[in-house]
Scaffold this motif. Structure first.
Motif, PDB file in Angstrom:
ATOM      1  N   SER A 214       6.282  30.012  34.126  1.00 26.10           N
ATOM      2  CA  SER A 214       6.062  28.570  34.036  1.00 26.10           C
ATOM      3  C   SER A 214       4.886  28.248  33.113  1.00 26.10           C
ATOM      4  CB  SER A 214       5.807  27.997  35.435  1.00 26.10           C
ATOM      5  OG  SER A 214       6.921  28.222  36.278  1.00 26.10           O
ATOM      6  N   VAL A 215       3.805  29.046  33.243  1.00 25.56           N
ATOM      7  CA  VAL A 215       2.647  28.830  32.378  1.00 25.56           C
ATOM      8  C   VAL A 215       3.021  29.053  30.914  1.00 25.56           C
ATOM      9  CG1 VAL A 215       0.352  29.680  31.789  1.00 25.56           C
ATOM     10  CG2 VAL A 215       0.979  29.362  34.181  1.00 25.56           C
ATOM     11  N   PHE A 218       5.163  26.231  29.739  1.00 26.86           N
ATOM     12  CA  PHE A 218       4.366  25.027  29.521  1.00 26.86           C
ATOM     13  C   PHE A 218       3.612  25.107  28.188  1.00 26.86           C
ATOM     14  CE2 PHE A 218       0.362  22.685  29.933  1.00 26.86           C
ATOM     15  CZ  PHE A 218       0.851  21.412  30.231  1.00 26.86           C
ATOM     16  N   LEU A 221       6.078  24.648  25.428  1.00 28.36           N
ATOM     17  CA  LEU A 221       6.492  23.252  25.336  1.00 28.36           C
ATOM     18  C   LEU A 221       5.422  22.404  24.668  1.00 28.36           C
ATOM     19  CD1 LEU A 221       8.590  21.101  26.012  1.00 28.36           C
ATOM     20  CD2 LEU A 221       7.479  20.816  28.247  1.00 28.36           C
ATOM     21  N   ALA A 222       4.156  22.687  25.006  1.00 27.23           N
ATOM     22  CA  ALA A 222       3.066  21.939  24.377  1.00 27.23           C
ATOM     23  C   ALA A 222       3.052  22.143  22.874  1.00 27.23           C
ATOM     24  CB  ALA A 222       1.730  22.366  24.996  1.00 27.23           C
TER      25      ALA A 222
END
Length: 926
Positions: A214-215, A218, A221-222
């Motif tokens: 997930s990290v 994320f 995605l950023a």
């Protein structure tokens, strides 16, 4: 009591083997590291890595089909230390590729045992895929290394569930994903592994893995939200109608992993099947019983990674090659080695065959790598740098060529124009609108035509230029061709009515001004017409010839710069052929003739015109030029002789010459001031101790334009042929000395130390402007002269003895309008210390010599003083027939002492000839 002795452990032996394999991997990868030029991707790596951090991130965010920044950041830092040469930029990839070998051994040994570890290191050393991408300035040797480290970290997390291991796994995965988007293929394999093993995995570990993913997701995605270029690439790939089907993409990746087909290389169907059979050992590896639970778990993860990568390749909406899926390379190599080991456990014969098969595939792949150069734009641009004039324009029809031009082009005074991409198909109106403003600014235009990724696949730009400008030259390279077109107009018709046999008519010739300076272009408008269809693509041959018949320049080109081939001419069609003949820089002022001929490549012969091989179409006067263009040379020197005469540099191809042959070079001279006298160049051969072995004196300048007539600022380019002494052995230094022809005064060399790194050792070390009596040009490797003791075939056998030294065993001759070639074949009967000359005379009916060639055998390359008993010597004599009236003539030959002029006794048909000559043949001059 005996002293204890050391015993080598198996582990120590393994480490020695792995060290040897690592060194071998380095040797394999460093070999030919700079042999090929950068292609688009590598030049793009330099372009991105040469930016500062802010500019680099800004570019990568917005660029289409680009990757995240980690590799470019590493390359940026590497360039600060290693430089930006092709070798330096690729060396970073070499380091990653070499490190992969011992790290793969460590992992495979820990998971599967010593045999698999060493086998994996051996496979990694010679895998063509790993070798290829360790020699490329891209991230594709870093990705397998990162995937291997991620693999280790993942297993460590599975087995220990420690926070430190989880952090390492997350960090490595993040770095991998920040290196290449396709590192995400690893996550598909990991997900498949978790899905298959989830019952046996601790819940705490599963939660940690999900958090890590997930990290990473994320963070990705950023980046993607700040990178519009990624979404542009994604949309373009979904709209691409040329994306191959998933089975084709998978097939290509599978083949690339084993044999690494170079760019543009495809396997034929049979060879493709053979390569696919190379994957069979991995099937046996998956079916083999696991010897330990650890090995079973590792094998399951490797299989999941390989399968996940293949699934990802099939699902992705764009084409994928092996290099983009190379995160599966550790799994591929280890599974193949495990399969070969399993087959050897079942049967030594099967194992040996599987190993031999893999060795064969790897050998094939490595062999293909040695044969393949990716592109040669660098060579083309280097040629452009030497030949272009300030203010020329360069037109590029390949939009992806910009990184290569940015890396290789050095001429800032030659602006580059890229063909604009139209909304639909390119039209003549688009070309006209694009070209007219360029021609308004530039008198000369270079066009780079390429067959790959071009906006102009029909070559409409070249056709337009061939119709509106004058085609001057073309330089062919493997990946690109550079055409030069000159803007201008031709004047009135100078000649008409010539016919090139059998049926090509030259109706008229129009030309521009015929009084020109060197480097300027003579413009010719040739109007052709043919009575019938022509089966071959004939070449237009133009020669620039002085009054002695010496050819100073020659141009062979297809009509209209290759855009109106003779095989496409229709019967009775009129063809306007606009040609430009650029007078080479350094051509001495003089009066020259332009000879025109046509060459039939099928017949390998010139077409006859008015019973000759060539037609003299006009006379050109080359004028002195005090502001002459100084051409670039491959060996710049900038050496001055008495501050008046400068040797700009020279061009020479031969660095290894056989004793007795000629060392050929073009020397470029510049008059910095009035030379004031006729001077000569003395070429000196020096041994290792700089002792003079032999020398040859040749005039600088021409008989019609000697150095005493040169004006300050003039540039003269002159060809020299220097015979290599038969006594020369090994490496010889070749130096040049300049002397006045009348007084023999030596002009001393004055050269700035920075301008010439090859100054002779005779220069004073403390002087800022050292002087010497001679200038070292180069070092030449001299090979031993070849002696032939087998009689060659001759078209006209003879049995003529001259003195006690030589026998003339035959001859052959060939003739054109301007030259007569007579090749004599001698046999040495006895050794002699005398150097005899051979004469070949052309006699008229009154026994007057109208043309001749007197020289030592083979143009002084095979002097009689160095003949060996029983050897055969070929001796070519070329006689200039220009100025000889038409008629029938006899040719006589003989041999004489160069010192006394006395002819050797000659015995023919069993009798001595009183005039000591042999009438060889009769020739007719048309």
């Amino acid at each position: 009591m005996t002293a204890p002795h050391s015993v080598r452990t198996p582990l120590a032996n393994e480490r020695a083997v792995v060290l040897m394999l690592t060194l071998l991997a380095f040797a394999v990868r460093v070999y030919r590291l700079r042999a090929s030029e950068f292609w688009f991707d590598e030049a793009g790596s330099y372009f991105i890595a040469s930016k500062d951090y802010a500019a680099m991130f800004d570019y990568l965010r917005q660029a289409v089909s680009e990757h995240p920044p980690v590799y470019y950041l590493l390359l940026h830092e590497w360039m600060q230390w290693a430089g930006a040469s092709e070798f330096a930029l690729r060396y970073l990839s070499l380091i990653f590729g070499v490190l992969f070998v011992p790290l793969l051994y460590r992992f495979a040994r820990r998971e599967f045992g010593a045999h698999i570890g060493v086998g994996a290191a051996l496979a990694a050393t010679f895998a063509p895929f790993m070798v290829a991408y360790s020699q490329e300035a891209r991230m594709y040797s870093l990705l397998p290394l990162l995937s291997l480290l991620a693999l280790e970290a993942f297993l460590s997390v599975v087995r220990s569930a420690r926070a430190r291991a989880g952090l390492a796994f997350a960090l490595i995965s993040f770095v991998g994903l920040a290196t290449h988007y396709y590192f995400a293929l690893m996550f598909i394999g990991e997900f498949l592994f978790v899905l298959a093993q989830w019952r046996m995995l601790p819940r705490r570990w599963l939660v940690g893995w999900c958090v890590a993913m997930s990290v990473i997701a994320f963070a990705l995605l950023a980046w993607l939200l700040a990178a519009p270029g990624f979404f542009t690439t994604l949309v373009a790939s979904q709209r691409d109608s040329q994306t191959p089907p998933w089975i084709v993409r998978v097939d290509r990746v599978v083949r690339d992993m084993l044999v690494m087909p170079p760019l543009g290389y495809e396997l034929d169907p049979l060879l493709r099947i053979v390569v696919l059979l190379g994957w069979l050992p991995s099937i046996f590896a998956l079916r083999a019983p696991a010897r330990t639970a650890r090995a079973a778990q590792s094998r399951a993860l490797l299989a999941a990674l390989a399968l996940g990568a293949i699934i990802g390749i099939a699902v992705l909406p764009r084409g994928v090659t092996g290099r983009q899926a190379d995160v599966m390379m550790p799994a591929v190599l280890i599974l193949l080695v495990c399969g070969v080991h399993e087959l050897s456990q079942r049967s030594h014969t099967r194992g040996a065959l599987a190993f031999a098969f893999m060795l064969l595939l790897f050998t094939f792949g490595l062999f293909q790598l040695t044969l393949t150069d990716k592109e040669d734009w660098g060579a083309a641009l280097a040629q452009l740098d030497r030949e272009a004039h300030a203010g020329d324009a360069l037109i590029i029809t390949k939009p992806t060529a910009w990184p290569t031009l940015m890396y290789y082009q050095r001429r800032a005074d030659v602006p580059v124009y890229y063909l604009p991409q139209p909304d639909g198909d390119l039209s003549d109106d688009d070309i006209t609108a694009f070209m007219l403003p360029i021609l308004a600014q530039h008198a000369r235009v270079w066009l780079a035509e390429t067959g790959s990724n071009t906006l102009d696949p029909r070559n409409l730009t070249g056709q337009w230029l061939a119709q509106h400008t004058f085609a001057a030259q073309v330089d062919y390279f493997r990946a690109v061709s550079f055409y030069l077109f000159v803007n201008g107009s031709a004047g009135d018709a100078q000649r008409s009515g010539a016919t090139f046999e059998p049926h090509i008519h030259l109706n008229s010739v129009q030309t521009s001004a015929t009084a020109l300076k060197a480097s300027e272009a003579l413009l010719l408008r040739l109007q052709w017409q043919s009575d019938a269809r022509i089966p071959s693509d004939d070449l237009v041959v133009m020669q620039f010839v002085d009054e002695r018949g010496v050819v100073w320049a020659e141009r062979r080109v297809l009509p209209c710069g290759g855009h109106c081939l003779t095989s496409d001419w229709r019967a009775n069609e009129t063809i306007d052929d606009l040609e430009a003949f650029v007078i080479p820089p350094g051509t001495p002022p003089n009066t020259y003739r332009v000879l025109l001929s046509l060459y039939d490549p099928r017949a390998r012969a010139l077409l006859r015109v008015q019973n000759r091989d060539a037609l003299a179409v006009l006379t050109v006067n080359v004028l002195p030029d005090p502001n002459a263009l100084v051409p670039q040379t491959t060996h710049p020197l900038a050496a001055r002789f008495d501050q008046a005469l400068q040797l700009v540099g020279y061009d020479a191809a031969e660095q290894s010459v056989r004793a007795g042959q000629m060392w050929n070079a073009d020397l470029t001279w510049r008059a910095d001031a009035h030379v004031g006298a006729d001077v000569r160049a003395v070429f000196q051969w020096l041994d290792a101790a700089e002792q003079l072995v032999a020398e040859r004196e040749l005039p600088i300048g021409t008989p019609t334009y000697p150095t005493s007539a040169w004006q300050p600022g003039e540039v003269i380019r002159q060809h020299f042929s220097v015979s290599v002494p038969n006594a020369a052995r090994g490496s010889m230094q070749l130096a040049v000395q300049v002397r006045e022809a009348r007084t023999q005064r030596i002009l001393r060399v004055v050269a700035p130390r920075a301008a010439n790194s090859m100054l002779p050792s005779a220069y004073a070390a403390s002087s800022e402007s050292p002087t010497s009596e001679r200038l070292l040009l180069t070092t030449v490797r001299v090979q031993q002269a070849e002696h032939r003791f087998v009689a060659p075939d001759v078209s006209h056998p003879l049995n003529v003895v001259l003195g006690e030294q030589a026998k003339l065993i035959g001859y052959q001759s060939s003739q054109s309008r301007s030259t007569l070639d007579v090749k004599l074949v001698w046999r040495a009967l006895d050794s002699t210390t005398t150097r005899y000359k051979v004469f070949v005379h052309v006699l008229d009916a009154a026994e007057h010599v109208v043309a001749q060639h007197d020289a030592e055998p083979a143009n002084s390359l095979r002097p009689t003083s160095e003949w060996q008993n029983g050897e055969y010597i070929s001796d070519l004599h070329r006689i200039n027939l220009n100025g000889v009236p038409a008629g029938e003539y006899r040719v006589e030959v003989g041999m004489y002492d160069a010192a006394s002029g006395e002819r050797l006794p000659l015995f023919a048909r069993g009798a001595q000839q009183s005039d000591r000559r042999l009438i060889l043949t009769t020739v007719r001059v048309p």
